[in-house]
Design a protein around this motif. Structure first.
Motif, PDB file in Angstrom:
ATOM      1  N   GLU A  46     -41.195 -25.356  98.562  1.00  0.00           N
ATOM      2  CA  GLU A  46     -39.934 -25.276  99.538  1.00  0.00           C
ATOM      3  C   GLU A  46     -39.056 -24.253  98.370  1.00  0.00           C
ATOM      4  O   GLU A  46     -38.604 -24.780  97.555  1.00  0.00           O
ATOM      5  CB  GLU A  46     -39.500 -25.769 100.616  1.00  0.00           C
ATOM      6  N   PHE A  47     -38.468 -23.726  99.322  1.00  0.00           N
ATOM      7  CA  PHE A  47     -36.800 -23.088  98.183  1.00  0.00           C
ATOM      8  C   PHE A  47     -36.181 -24.102  98.386  1.00  0.00           C
ATOM      9  O   PHE A  47     -35.308 -24.652  99.115  1.00  0.00           O
ATOM     10  CB  PHE A  47     -36.184 -21.526  99.828  1.00  0.00           C
ATOM     11  N   VAL A  48     -35.904 -24.327  96.740  1.00  0.00           N
ATOM     12  CA  VAL A  48     -34.248 -25.403  96.851  1.00  0.00           C
ATOM     13  C   VAL A  48     -32.696 -24.369  96.961  1.00  0.00           C
ATOM     14  O   VAL A  48     -31.977 -24.585  97.382  1.00  0.00           O
ATOM     15  CB  VAL A  48     -34.469 -25.715  95.848  1.00  0.00           C
ATOM     16  N   SER A  59     -27.166 -18.791  97.247  1.00  0.00           N
ATOM     17  CA  SER A  59     -28.010 -19.421  98.620  1.00  0.00           C
ATOM     18  C   SER A  59     -28.566 -21.082  98.462  1.00  0.00           C
ATOM     19  O   SER A  59     -29.373 -21.246  97.805  1.00  0.00           O
ATOM     20  CB  SER A  59     -29.056 -18.579  99.520  1.00  0.00           C
ATOM     21  N   TYR A  60     -28.713 -21.823  99.647  1.00  0.00           N
ATOM     22  CA  TYR A  60     -29.118 -23.349  99.379  1.00  0.00           C
ATOM     23  C   TYR A  60     -29.612 -23.922 100.630  1.00  0.00           C
ATOM     24  O   TYR A  60     -29.263 -23.403 101.348  1.00  0.00           O
ATOM     25  CB  TYR A  60     -28.107 -23.985  99.316  1.00  0.00           C
ATOM     26  N   GLN A  61     -30.901 -24.059 100.137  1.00  0.00           N
ATOM     27  CA  GLN A  61     -31.568 -25.047 101.578  1.00  0.00           C
ATOM     28  C   GLN A  61     -30.321 -26.056 102.142  1.00  0.00           C
ATOM     29  O   GLN A  61     -29.354 -26.592 100.799  1.00  0.00           O
ATOM     30  CB  GLN A  61     -32.474 -25.960 100.832  1.00  0.00           C
ATOM     31  N   ASP A  62     -30.186 -26.002 103.677  1.00  0.00           N
ATOM     32  CA  ASP A  62     -29.847 -26.856 103.909  1.00  0.00           C
ATOM     33  C   ASP A  62     -29.143 -28.455 103.537  1.00  0.00           C
ATOM     34  O   ASP A  62     -28.615 -28.990 103.079  1.00  0.00           O
ATOM     35  CB  ASP A  62     -29.762 -27.600 105.157  1.00  0.00           C
ATOM     36  N   SER A  63     -30.728 -29.137 102.750  1.00  0.00           N
ATOM     37  CA  SER A  63     -30.725 -30.536 102.453  1.00  0.00           C
ATOM     38  C   SER A  63     -29.711 -30.807 101.336  1.00  0.00           C
ATOM     39  O   SER A  63     -29.700 -31.554 100.685  1.00  0.00           O
ATOM     40  CB  SER A  63     -31.717 -31.048 102.798  1.00  0.00           C
ATOM     41  N   LYS A  65     -27.164 -28.566  99.660  1.00  0.00           N
ATOM     42  CA  LYS A  65     -25.707 -27.803 100.094  1.00  0.00           C
ATOM     43  C   LYS A  65     -24.656 -29.443  99.677  1.00  0.00           C
ATOM     44  O   LYS A  65     -25.586 -30.774  99.584  1.00  0.00           O
ATOM     45  CB  LYS A  65     -25.726 -27.464 101.320  1.00  0.00           C
ATOM     46  N   VAL A 106     -35.764 -16.153 100.092  1.00  0.00           N
ATOM     47  CA  VAL A 106     -35.644 -17.174  99.725  1.00  0.00           C
ATOM     48  C   VAL A 106     -37.389 -18.215 100.551  1.00  0.00           C
ATOM     49  O   VAL A 106     -37.290 -18.611 100.630  1.00  0.00           O
ATOM     50  CB  VAL A 106     -34.828 -17.980 100.702  1.00  0.00           C
ATOM     51  N   THR A 107     -38.140 -16.790 100.259  1.00  0.00           N
ATOM     52  CA  THR A 107     -39.518 -17.777 100.280  1.00  0.00           C
ATOM     53  C   THR A 107     -40.920 -17.489  99.044  1.00  0.00           C
ATOM     54  O   THR A 107     -40.279 -16.094  98.676  1.00  0.00           O
ATOM     55  CB  THR A 107     -39.955 -16.589 101.972  1.00  0.00           C
TER      56      THR A 107
END
Length: 124
Positions: A46-48, A59-63, A65, A106-107
């Motif tokens: 998964e993207f971080v 850009s960030y994954q929501d978890s 941020k 982001v993938t």
């Protein structure tokens, strides 16, 4: 061609911090978008976080941020991931990736170059 080598992983208690580094070789590093991905056991990669080469937009994954910060030093051919307030669910192998692109991806499938990964384990 870009070769990537991650370092900085390890075991940390919940609430602690780690800084991952990704050293790149190759003349095209400064024109590559860079990203961190992670893969926990039994889960998909998964993207971080990611950072653009041209203007350092991130850009960030929501978890992550507000807890993780991605940065780059083109003079040192290195990208960093500062991870604060770590949680057990952050436990994974963290991979550095690079791509030369006009678009900001982001993938995982859109990234060309990958490191071998570094393990981060967060204990509760």
């Amino acid at each position: 061609q870009v070769q990537l080598l991650e370092s900085g992983g390890g075991l940390v208690q919940a609430g602690g911090s780690l800084r991952l580094s990704c050293a790149a070789s190759g003349r095209t590093f400064s024109t590559c978008d860079m990203a961190w991905f992670r893969q926990a056991p039994g889960k998909e990669r998964e993207f971080v976080a990611a950072i653009r080469w041209s203007n350092s937009i991130t850009s960030y994954q929501d978890s992550v941020k507000g807890r993780f910060t991605i940065s780059r030093d083109n003079a040192k051919n290195t990208v960093y991931l500062q991870m604060n307030r770590l949680k057990p669910e952050d436990t994974a192998v963290y991979y550095c990736a690079a791509v030369q692109s006009y678009r900001f991806y982001v993938t995982p499938r859109d990234y060309t170059y990958w490191g071998q990964g570094t393990l981060v384990t967060v204990s509760s």
